[in-house]
Motif scaffolding. Structure first.
Motif: not given
Length: 189
Positions: A84-91, A96-106, A147-156
């Motif tokens: 939610d702090a990285l992307f903003r989707l049209d409310p 709703t976030l249903t799954q996430q997977e982090i690929n980290a540097a080992k 209604k999802l017509t784009g996203l805002e990259a707030t991660l910058f």
């Protein structure tokens, strides 16, 4: 069907990343300040994959050794778990976030990527020169995907050294590609 769509998307993105490597400066997809965002909208599911150099997400690329580095690494992992702090989707789309997977540097040896998805071909870019990429995959289920017509990259704002995000997407209307920057961080489709 969804797995097939995602697999095709990942293959398409892999081909594109490989293509870029041969035409650019030989560093492959790894360039400090430059991240990659892949997205797929399939039915009511939106999948977003973020990849960026560990130098931009964590602040360094080597394995965390000191307590300060370990704390910085833990903070970076926590940030990746807060899309939610990285992307903003049209409310209005009701995603709703249903799954996430982090690929980290080992942290242990020089092997940086998990092999549970089709990114084995990316590994070759990161061993010889010590570069590490990190990333995450987020899956959203949207109540009203039309209604999802784009996203805002707030991660910058979260990652100040990130200067550019190359976006590739597969949407109901077709494929899209864009470059997002801190001053132009909105993608519309």
């Amino acid at each position: 069907m969804k797995a097939v769509t995602l697999l095709l998307a990942v293959v398409a993105f892999g081909v594109q990343a490989h293509h870029d490597e041969h035409e650019s400066h030989g560093h492959g997809a790894h360039e400090h300040g430059h991240g990659h965002l892949n997205l797929v909208l399939d039915g009511n599911q939106l999948m977003i994959e973020l990849q960026a150099p560990a130098a931009d997400l964590v602040g360094f690329e080597h394995a965390a050794k000191t307590d300060a580095e370990k704390a910085q690494y833990a903070k970076a992992m926590a940030q990746l778990k807060q899309p939610d702090a990285l992307f903003r989707l049209d409310p209005a789309a009701g995603c709703t976030l249903t799954q996430q997977e982090i690929n980290a540097a080992k942290e242990e040896h020089d092997h940086y990527h998990e092999h549970d998805k089709a990114d084995a071909d990316h590994d070759e870019h990161h061993h010889e020169d010590g570069h590490a990429d990190m990333g995450a995959m987020y899956t959203y289920t949207c109540a009203t995907p039309a209604k999802l017509t784009g996203l805002e990259a707030t991660l910058f704002g979260v990652y100040p050294t990130l200067e550019k995000l190359s976006v590739q997407g597969i949407l109901p209307a077709g494929q899209t590609a864009a470059e997002l920057t801190p001053s132009a961080n909105k993608l519309s489709w």
